[in-house]
Design an enzyme around this catalytic site. Structure first.
Site, PDB file in Angstrom:
ATOM      1  N   HIS A 362       1.350  -0.845   0.158  1.00 54.74           N
ATOM      2  CA  HIS A 362      -0.060  -0.381   0.276  1.00 54.74           C
ATOM      3  C   HIS A 362       0.964   1.127   0.434  1.00 54.74           C
ATOM      4  CE1 HIS A 362      -3.985  -1.877   1.024  1.00 54.74           C
ATOM      5  NE2 HIS A 362      -3.360  -2.087   1.796  1.00 54.74           N
ATOM      6  N   LYS A 550      -8.070  13.683   5.299  1.00 52.15           N
ATOM      7  CA  LYS A 550      -6.830  12.386   4.910  1.00 52.15           C
ATOM      8  C   LYS A 550      -5.973  12.937   6.409  1.00 52.15           C
ATOM      9  CE  LYS A 550      -5.828  13.988   0.502  1.00 52.15           C
ATOM     10  NZ  LYS A 550      -6.133  12.894   0.414  1.00 52.15           N
ATOM     11  N   ARG A 551      -5.254  11.221   6.529  1.00 53.14           N
ATOM     12  CA  ARG A 551      -3.646  11.494   7.061  1.00 53.14           C
ATOM     13  C   ARG A 551      -2.710  12.605   7.306  1.00 53.14           C
ATOM     14  NH1 ARG A 551      -0.202   7.252   6.771  1.00 53.14           N
ATOM     15  NH2 ARG A 551      -1.315   7.061   3.937  1.00 53.14           N
ATOM     16  N   LYS A 556       1.281  14.146   1.581  1.00 56.67           N
ATOM     17  CA  LYS A 556       0.380  14.290   0.744  1.00 56.67           C
ATOM     18  C   LYS A 556       0.113  15.791   0.683  1.00 56.67           C
ATOM     19  CE  LYS A 556      -1.611  10.701   3.285  1.00 56.67           C
ATOM     20  NZ  LYS A 556      -3.022   9.739   2.945  1.00 56.67           N
ATOM     21  N   THR A 660      -8.238   6.457  -1.424  1.00 55.65           N
ATOM     22  CA  THR A 660      -9.588   6.268  -1.214  1.00 55.65           C
ATOM     23  C   THR A 660     -10.763   7.513  -1.237  1.00 55.65           C
ATOM     24  OG1 THR A 660      -9.482   5.510   0.375  1.00 55.65           O
ATOM     25  CG2 THR A 660      -9.420   4.083  -1.301  1.00 55.65           C
ATOM     26  N   LYS A 664     -13.990   8.173  -2.996  1.00 57.88           N
ATOM     27  CA  LYS A 664     -15.748   8.822  -2.334  1.00 57.88           C
ATOM     28  C   LYS A 664     -16.189  10.363  -2.886  1.00 57.88           C
ATOM     29  CE  LYS A 664     -13.073   6.021   1.348  1.00 57.88           C
ATOM     30  NZ  LYS A 664     -12.699   6.081   2.003  1.00 57.88           N
TER      31      LYS A 664
HETATM   32  C1  GLG Z   1      -2.485   3.226   1.987  1.00 59.09           C
HETATM   33  C2  GLG Z   1      -1.632   4.586   1.211  1.00 59.09           C
HETATM   34  C3  GLG Z   1      -3.184   5.146   0.111  1.00 59.09           C
HETATM   35  C4  GLG Z   1      -4.041   4.167   0.357  1.00 59.09           C
HETATM   36  C5  GLG Z   1      -4.064   2.930   0.876  1.00 59.09           C
HETATM   37  C6  GLG Z   1      -5.551   1.846   0.636  1.00 59.09           C
HETATM   38  O1  GLG Z   1      -1.089   6.011   1.642  1.00 59.09           O
HETATM   39  O2  GLG Z   1      -2.755   5.797  -0.592  1.00 59.09           O
HETATM   40  O3  GLG Z   1      -5.369   4.531  -0.607  1.00 59.09           O
HETATM   41  O4  GLG Z   1      -3.297   2.489   1.697  1.00 59.09           O
HETATM   42  O5  GLG Z   1      -5.019   0.857   0.353  1.00 59.09           O
HETATM   43  N1  GLG Z   1      -0.904   3.776   3.987  1.00 59.09           N
HETATM   44  C7  GLG Z   1      -2.263   4.043   3.509  1.00 59.09           C
HETATM   45  O6  GLG Z   1      -3.573   4.468   3.911  1.00 59.09           O
END
Ligand code: GLG
Length: 815
Positions: A362, A550-551, A556, A660, A664
């Protein structure tokens, strides 16, 4: 044998009210007159569970007895969100609920609000796991989610009077939690430490030093209209030596509970701080704890009562997905189980293991790929370290036989002598590796795991992420849902999201577009009320709602957004933009920063202080407002996303694996301003380049900058607006004159700026006029927003699951 009955037929509202009364009386032990909203919430939840029970038993029986391979989704996080409304929807009881609680004298909303959101995840990865298990149940695929029931999930975020983030523990189990069923009779023993002894016959025995009891807490995962209910099994750690009476009687009260504390610490908290050795140890204990319990549980489920099961059939019964590197210790654990506990030889065990596991990566940030010190594994899991060494030796021999160069073999080492690289172990030890968006999967092959992809090209595949339309459209946005159903003439889109494509022609129908605009307006109005209730803030609903949630992470680039806000503020204040040219905006941020992440926390502080200064400046009143909303969570997402006009997806190209949130927002009719990163690329392809605000460097341009020696100061000097924005941060404008308050942040921007915020600033400011011009034309803006909705059906997690079924799991729904 238990009789498996058909799912309970739907009830009338009156019957459902009686069921709630019965729960109140016999389980809650309060009369209907005494009952508070919190009591009714628990009673309703239990009543809904009763409705799901038969489907749950039937799904379990079919899972074990049928010929369909199940999916085991191993994940350190499941960010479920509130359960009640989703369970009602999937049980087909929403209307009955509304009427029944009204008959009991309550407002449905108060009952729903009485639920406390479980925060058993950190961000996208955990929410993805929750979307995936919802989709698996809705598709009727037999599946188990396996994870940890942390006593404390992600921290609760507050801001102090200086705007700094303050973390407080989120004790989500303070009150009765009706969804999880603790099943003491299906526990597992998980052991740690000790030593490995070699037996006379050459076999090995691990003699652990201590053990904990893993007790499962089961959550039903109801599918939407599928009559299937899967299981989310979250483990909690208990001590076998509850209490040391001898120590207590010696008045050593702390020592008396020490073993209990040690055991229970394992499921105490999500992502314990790991900058210390004990912190690292605890994380590894957690990972091994839930993975070991889950693998043993799967054997128990699929080979009930068998002492000597034929585990060569194990990969036909269940396939395990490793959600990131956290569960990867499962690979040596399954090897150990097969060899030490069931007596299989190495090769047979290896063949079973590699068929059983698959790995989803991920990230693209090298620091997010876990590497464990070998000494730590050796202390905690000595037998596993031996197995890992042997896997590594076999791997190196295999590479050598394939003619891979010695240097490359060294680079690819799973076990380096002092460290174990979990991503490499997962790649070698499983059948498939996937990234989570096209671009990400490509970069995994080209960069992050290039050597592996060169040697094992067939292992690599992509599955683009998705989100569940049940929670994130149907529940979050009932107004839009009704309009979609009206437009399409059916509500089948809720389980077949590609049907949204049918809305495309309606984008040309002004009447429909106006209705769509009215939905957005109503959602904005509703959010204004929500924000007043929850945060005590006043929002002008006649402004452009511009959201970045988002985090908090440098890649980001929340920094880019706040610098742009500062620049706009300066322009309005100085009169550089004429009053009539201003598009009034409200900018919303929502983000938690990891407790030990210094610059991220400073960015939050800056945003809060920019918000403070702007809100007290009459010169920009009604033109610009900024809010850093505290404690971003699933509930906030469900309320804010449907109210958003413009979504920010502005990460540096090549850093966001997928995203994601972007999906949404598009599904809820927001326009996106974004870079060519992660799933943005695919969203833009689908919704059309004309309906997406693209800006910024591409992956190749970013790489070229790194290669040429990136110099952020150059950008600062070249763009007066950027210079002005950074100067305002540096000169104390947002820190009551204190010029040092943000100096680490400013210094980072000017000398390092690893994620190239400064290099993308001008492009980002450049696209704002395009955004504002379109927003001024309400009909055209909404037409494009309709096209975003119509073309985002692909981003359903149902589709993601179908891709996993076909490309990775090779299984199917239950018959
Ligand atoms: C990760 C990534 C995101 C991703 C999510 C789900 O940073 O870009 O959309 O997983 O695959 N650690 C995350 O949250």
């Amino acid at each position: 044998m238990t009789e498996i009955t058909a799912p309970k037929s739907p009830v009338t509202a009156e019957q459902f009210a009686d069921e709630i009364r019965e729960q109140l009386k016999y389980t809650q032990n309060v009369t209907a007159e005494q009952a508070t909203a919190a009591d009714v919430y628990v009673a309703v939840s239990k009543a809904v569970r009763n409705h799901l029970a038969d489907s749950w038993f039937k799904t379990q029986a079919d899972t074990v007895n049928g010929n369909t391979k199940a999916v085991g989704y191993l994940s350190a996080e499941f960010l479920m969100g509130k359960q009640l409304e989703n369970a009602l929807l999937n049980a087909g009881l929403t209307d009955q609920f509304d009427k029944a609680v009204e008959a009991l004298g309550f407002k449905p909303k108060d009952i729903v609000d009485a639920e406390y959101e479980p925060g058993l995840g950190n961000g996208g990865l955990g929410r993805l796991a929750a979307c995936f298990i919802d989709s698996l149940a809705s598709l009727g695929v037999p599946a188990f989610g396996y994870g940890i029931q942390y006593k404390y999930g992600i921290f609760k975020q507050k801001f102090d009077e200086n705007g700094k983030q303050v973390e407080t523990p989120d004790y989500w189990l303070a009150n009765e939690e009706p969804w999880g069923h603790t099943d003491y009779n299906r526990d597992q023993k998980v052991s740690f430490g000790g030593k490995v002894v070699e037996n006379a016959d050459g076999t090995k025995t691990w003699e652990p030093a201590w053990s904990v009891r893993a007790v499962p807490v089961d959550y039903m995962v109801p599918g939407y209209k599928s009559q299937r209910v899967n299981t989310l099994r979250l483990w909690t750690a208990k001590s076998y030596d509850e209490f040391d009476l001898l120590a207590f009687n010696r008045s050593e009260y702390m020592d008396a509970v020490a073993p209990q504390v040690k055991a229970e610490n394992i499921s105490k908290i999500l992502y314990p701080e790991d900058s210390t050795k004990v912190g690292k140890e605890l994380r590894l204990e957690q990972q091994y704890f839930f993975v070991s319990a889950s693998l043993h549980d799967a054997i128990r489920v699929f080979y009930p009562g068998q002492d000597k099961p034929d585990l060569t059939t194990f990969p036909n019964k269940i396939v395990f997905q490793l959600n990131d590197t956290h569960p990867v210790i499962g690979i040596p654990e399954l090897m150990r189980i097969l060899i030490d506990e069931y007596g299989y030889d190495w090769d047979t065990a290896w063949s079973i293991t590699t068929k059983t596991f698959n790995y989803t990566c991920h990230t693209l940030l090298p620091e997010a790929l876990e590497v464990w010190p070998a000494s730590l594994i050796g202390e905690l899991l000595p037998r596993h370290l031996e197995i890992i060494e042997k896997i590594n030796a076999q791997f190196e021999a295999e590479l050598k036989a394939k003619g891979v160069a010695a240097d490359t073999i060294k680079d690819m080492a799973i076990y380096t002598g002092d460290a174990v690289r979990m991503a490499y172990l997962a790649t070698y030890g499983g059948s498939h590796v996937n990234g989570v968006a096209e671009l990400h999967s490509q970069l995994l092959k080209d960069v992050t795991l290039k050597n592996f992809s060169d040697v094992y090209p067939d292992k690599f595949t992509n599955v683009t992420n998705g989100v569940t339309p049940r929670r994130f459209v149907k529940l979050a946005n009932p107004r839009l849902s009704d309009l979609i159903t009206e437009g399409l003439g059916t509500d089948k889109w809720v389980s077949d999201l590609e049907l949204l494509k049918g809305l495309e022609p309606l984008a040309a129908d002004d009447e429909f577009v106006k209705k769509f605009a009215a939905v957005k307006k109503a959602n904005k109005h509703a959010f204004v009320g929500f924000a007043k209730d929850h945060y005590g803030i006043d929002i002008d609903e006649n402004t452009l709602f511009n959201t970045m949630v988002k985090r908090l992470h440098e890649y980001k680039r929340q920094s880019l957004k706040i610098l742009a806000v500062i620049s706009t503020y300066a322009d309005i204040k100085s009169g550089k933009v004429k009053a009539e040219d201003i598009t009034p905006r409200t900018v919303f941020f929502g983000a938690k920063a990891a407790p030990g992440y210094y610059l991220a926390k400073m960015t939050i502080e800056l945003i809060n202080n920019v918000s403070r200064v702007i809100s007290s400046d009459s010169a920009v009143k009604g033109k610009l407002a900024v809010h850093m909303l505290p404690n971003y969570n699933v509930e906030m997402a469900q309320n804010l996303i449907p109210a958003t006009d413009l979504d920010e997806q502005i990460s540096q190209a090549g850093k966001e694996a997928s995203g994601t949130g972007n999906m949404k927002f598009a599904l809820n009719g927001a326009m996106t301003v974004g870079t060519l990163d992660g799933a943005n690329v695919e969203i833009r392809e689908r919704v059309g380049a004309d309906n997406f605000f693209l800006f910024g460097m591409t992956v190749d341009e970013v790489e070229a900058q790194y290669a040429n020696g990136y110099d952020p100061a150059k950008y600062y000097e070249a763009d007066p607006r950027l210079k002005q924005a950074i100067d305002l941060v540096a000169d104390g404008t947002f820190s009551n004159g204190d010029r040092n308050a943000y100096s680490p942040l400013v210094a980072d921007w000017l000398t390092k700026d690893w994620f190239m915020t400064l290099a993308d600033f001008s492009a980002y400011m450049g696209i704002q006029s395009e955004i504002e011009a379109l927003y001024a034309d309400e009909l055209e803006w909404n037409r494009k927003a309709v096209l975003n909705v119509a073309n985002s059906g692909y981003f359903s997690s149902d589709r993601s699951m179908e891709d996993y079924l076909e490309r990775i799991w090779h299984t199917a729904p239950l018959a």
